[in-house]
Write a protein that holds these residues in place. Structure first.
Motif, PDB file in Angstrom:
ATOM      1  N   ILE A 279       0.864  -1.185   0.000  1.00  0.00           N
ATOM      2  CA  ILE A 279       0.000   0.000   0.000  1.00  0.00           C
ATOM      3  C   ILE A 279       0.900   1.234   0.000  1.00  0.00           C
ATOM      4  N   LEU A 280       0.898   1.963  -1.110  1.00  0.00           N
ATOM      5  CA  LEU A 280       1.704   3.178  -1.238  1.00  0.00           C
ATOM      6  C   LEU A 280       1.072   4.293  -0.423  1.00  0.00           C
ATOM      7  N   VAL A 281       1.866   4.934   0.453  1.00  0.00           N
ATOM      8  CA  VAL A 281       1.327   6.004   1.305  1.00  0.00           C
ATOM      9  C   VAL A 281       2.056   7.333   1.128  1.00  0.00           C
ATOM     10  N   ALA A 282       3.213   7.343   0.472  1.00  0.00           N
ATOM     11  CA  ALA A 282       3.942   8.605   0.279  1.00  0.00           C
ATOM     12  C   ALA A 282       4.913   8.461  -0.876  1.00  0.00           C
ATOM     13  N   LEU A 283       5.092   9.568  -1.583  1.00  0.00           N
ATOM     14  CA  LEU A 283       6.053   9.644  -2.687  1.00  0.00           C
ATOM     15  C   LEU A 283       6.740  10.987  -2.606  1.00  0.00           C
ATOM     16  N   ASP A 284       8.054  10.972  -2.545  1.00  0.00           N
ATOM     17  CA  ASP A 284       8.846  12.197  -2.387  1.00  0.00           C
ATOM     18  C   ASP A 284       8.385  12.986  -1.156  1.00  0.00           C
ATOM     19  N   LYS A 285       8.105  12.240  -0.077  1.00  0.00           N
ATOM     20  CA  LYS A 285       7.673  12.801   1.204  1.00  0.00           C
ATOM     21  C   LYS A 285       6.300  13.458   1.141  1.00  0.00           C
ATOM     22  N   ARG A 300       4.345  16.587 -11.094  1.00  0.00           N
ATOM     23  CA  ARG A 300       5.337  17.533 -10.593  1.00  0.00           C
ATOM     24  C   ARG A 300       6.759  16.980 -10.654  1.00  0.00           C
ATOM     25  N   LEU A 301       6.927  15.677 -10.460  1.00  0.00           N
ATOM     26  CA  LEU A 301       8.265  15.103 -10.328  1.00  0.00           C
ATOM     27  C   LEU A 301       8.974  15.021 -11.674  1.00  0.00           C
ATOM     28  N   LYS A 302      10.258  15.214 -11.648  1.00  0.00           N
ATOM     29  CA  LYS A 302      11.073  15.209 -12.862  1.00  0.00           C
ATOM     30  C   LYS A 302      11.392  13.780 -13.278  1.00  0.00           C
ATOM     31  N   VAL A 303      11.223  13.506 -14.568  1.00  0.00           N
ATOM     32  CA  VAL A 303      11.566  12.187 -15.095  1.00  0.00           C
ATOM     33  C   VAL A 303      13.058  11.937 -14.883  1.00  0.00           C
ATOM     34  N   GLY A 304      13.382  10.766 -14.343  1.00  0.00           N
ATOM     35  CA  GLY A 304      14.770  10.419 -14.067  1.00  0.00           C
ATOM     36  C   GLY A 304      15.206  10.694 -12.645  1.00  0.00           C
ATOM     37  N   ALA A 305      14.350  11.386 -11.877  1.00  0.00           N
ATOM     38  CA  ALA A 305      14.703  11.704 -10.491  1.00  0.00           C
ATOM     39  C   ALA A 305      14.492  10.484  -9.595  1.00  0.00           C
ATOM     40  N   ALA A 306      15.403  10.268  -8.671  1.00  0.00           N
ATOM     41  CA  ALA A 306      15.253   9.219  -7.656  1.00  0.00           C
ATOM     42  C   ALA A 306      14.608   9.848  -6.426  1.00  0.00           C
ATOM     43  N   VAL A 307      13.437   9.353  -6.037  1.00  0.00           N
ATOM     44  CA  VAL A 307      12.698   9.952  -4.928  1.00  0.00           C
ATOM     45  C   VAL A 307      12.383   8.900  -3.877  1.00  0.00           C
ATOM     46  N   GLU A 308      12.184   9.360  -2.653  1.00  0.00           N
ATOM     47  CA  GLU A 308      11.819   8.469  -1.560  1.00  0.00           C
ATOM     48  C   GLU A 308      10.351   8.057  -1.688  1.00  0.00           C
ATOM     49  N   MET A 309      10.046   6.860  -1.227  1.00  0.00           N
ATOM     50  CA  MET A 309       8.657   6.423  -1.158  1.00  0.00           C
ATOM     51  C   MET A 309       8.446   5.694   0.156  1.00  0.00           C
ATOM     52  N   ALA A 310       7.204   5.666   0.601  1.00  0.00           N
ATOM     53  CA  ALA A 310       6.842   4.922   1.808  1.00  0.00           C
ATOM     54  C   ALA A 310       5.647   4.055   1.467  1.00  0.00           C
ATOM     55  N   LEU A 317       5.123  -0.245   8.204  1.00  0.00           N
ATOM     56  CA  LEU A 317       5.524   0.861   7.360  1.00  0.00           C
ATOM     57  C   LEU A 317       6.969   0.671   6.915  1.00  0.00           C
ATOM     58  N   ARG A 318       7.213   0.738   5.605  1.00  0.00           N
ATOM     59  CA  ARG A 318       8.554   0.586   5.066  1.00  0.00           C
ATOM     60  C   ARG A 318       8.892   1.767   4.169  1.00  0.00           C
ATOM     61  N   GLU A 319      10.176   1.941   3.938  1.00  0.00           N
ATOM     62  CA  GLU A 319      10.655   3.039   3.095  1.00  0.00           C
ATOM     63  C   GLU A 319      11.587   2.498   2.018  1.00  0.00           C
ATOM     64  N   GLY A 320      11.614   3.197   0.898  1.00  0.00           N
ATOM     65  CA  GLY A 320      12.492   2.816  -0.207  1.00  0.00           C
ATOM     66  C   GLY A 320      12.662   3.994  -1.126  1.00  0.00           C
ATOM     67  N   SER A 321      13.135   3.741  -2.341  1.00  0.00           N
ATOM     68  CA  SER A 321      13.277   4.807  -3.335  1.00  0.00           C
ATOM     69  C   SER A 321      12.906   4.240  -4.693  1.00  0.00           C
ATOM     70  N   VAL A 322      12.472   5.144  -5.578  1.00  0.00           N
ATOM     71  CA  VAL A 322      12.081   4.767  -6.930  1.00  0.00           C
ATOM     72  C   VAL A 322      12.535   5.854  -7.889  1.00  0.00           C
TER      73      VAL A 322
END
Length: 327
Positions: A279-285, A300-310, A317-322
């Motif tokens: 269950i995705l709950v956050a993207l780029d905070k 809003r997010l730039k293509v190619g940017a690595a952002v945090e996700m929760a 609750l887990r965290e990662g990046s995409v």
């Protein structure tokens, strides 16, 4: 006082006259002509919704000359289109980014067959950044009240966005207290400095005077000249709204997230290790509670940017990046 009013009146007329050569008539629909602004000697930026034809587009200049125009590309989410002509246009005097404030004088200048103007003020600046709802963890009671107030502001912005045609705006809008006459879409928003601060549009509906800010124009024009289109953010998941576990609702201050029901092969989400059932709950905070919030975030997010996700997996609750891909 009379002399001061005369001076102000003359100054306003001079601002309009100075901008007039850069304001073009755009004939790209059956109804009343619209307006465009000379971006360069051979480029005109106008409103996407007034370019109903992909061909047989013409531009009319201040001196009466007419030119055939070719559609370079469109940015529908910001109601922008870019046209190319052979040349000979007078580029607008573009203002610095984000240099207008609420209460500043605003002049609308357009050319539906002849030069026309309207005056008022900037009545609001509605930015995607201001509407972002940050992901929240457990707070003290005083902070909880502030968080609920921010949630209400965010919900109000989302309702307004839907009223303005459901566009997934990346860069916000300037709200204007002035009359938008027929044919004004694609026209120039002038400030008291004589610079063009945005492009006028009625394409978001609601009967409100709106201008797309020059910062958005710069990014959109650059993207259209490079790719001929706007690349939207993409992570490659199929989702649906889902209730969060009770233990996390108070911690995150949101009741829902987006349940992942599919993950596309070789997608950014697959590379990030997302699984069906997360269950995705956050993207780029930013808190992600429904599809609207995900669409706004990806716009809003730039293509190619690595952002945090929760995300929630197995009730934890887990965290990662995409890395944001391109649709």
């Amino acid at each position: 006082m009379t002399e001061a009013l005369k001076t102000l009146s003359a100054d306003l007329a001079e601002l309009v006259a100075n901008a007039a050569d850069s304001v073009q008539q755009v004939d790209a629909r059956r109804r009343l002509p619209a307006t465009g602004i000379a971006w360069a000697e051979d480029l005109v930026v106008t409103a996407h919704h007034v370019v109903e034809n992909d061909e047989d587009i013409t531009i009319g200049s201040a001196n009466g000359d007419r030119q055939d125009a070719r559609l370079v590309g469109r940015d529908p989410r910001n109601d922008l289109a870019l046209l190319r002509v052979e040349g000979g246009l007078t580029p607008a005097n573009w203002a610095a980014d984000n240099s207008l404030r609420v209460g500043n004088l605003a002049l609308a200048v357009a050319r539906p067959r002849r030069i026309r103007a309207s005056a008022g003020i900037v009545s609001g600046i509605i930015q995607a950044q201001a509407a972002r709802r940050p992901m929240r963890r457990r707070m003290a009671k005083g902070q909880m009240k502030k968080g609920k107030r921010l949630h209400r502001q965010h919900d109000k912005w989302r309702r307004r966005m839907r009223e303005w045609g459901g566009f997934a705006l990346a860069d916000g809008l300037l709200q204007l207290d002035l009359i938008m006459y027929p044919g004004f879409s694609g026209g120039a928003l002038l400030g008291a400095d004589g610079g063009v601060h945005g492009l006028l549009t009625s394409g978001f509906g609601g009967g409100i005077g709106i201008a797309v800010p020059v910062s958005t124009l710069r990014r959109s024009v650059a993207a259209l000249l490079t790719d001929g289109k706007i690349r939207s953010g993409y992570i490659g998941v199929g989702v649906q709204a889902a209730q969060l576990p009770d233990a996390l609702i108070e911690t995150l201050e949101q009741a829902t997230g987006l349940l992942v029901v599919s993950v596309a092969a070789d997608s950014p989400a697959a590379a990030a290790g997302m699984l069906v059932g997360d269950i995705l709950v956050a993207l780029d905070k930013e808190a992600i509670a429904d599809m609207d919030e995900l669409q706004v975030a990806l716009a809003r997010l730039k293509v190619g940017a690595a952002v945090e996700m929760a995300f929630v997996r197995g009730g934890e609750l887990r965290e990662g990046s995409v890395v944001i891909g391109a649709r």
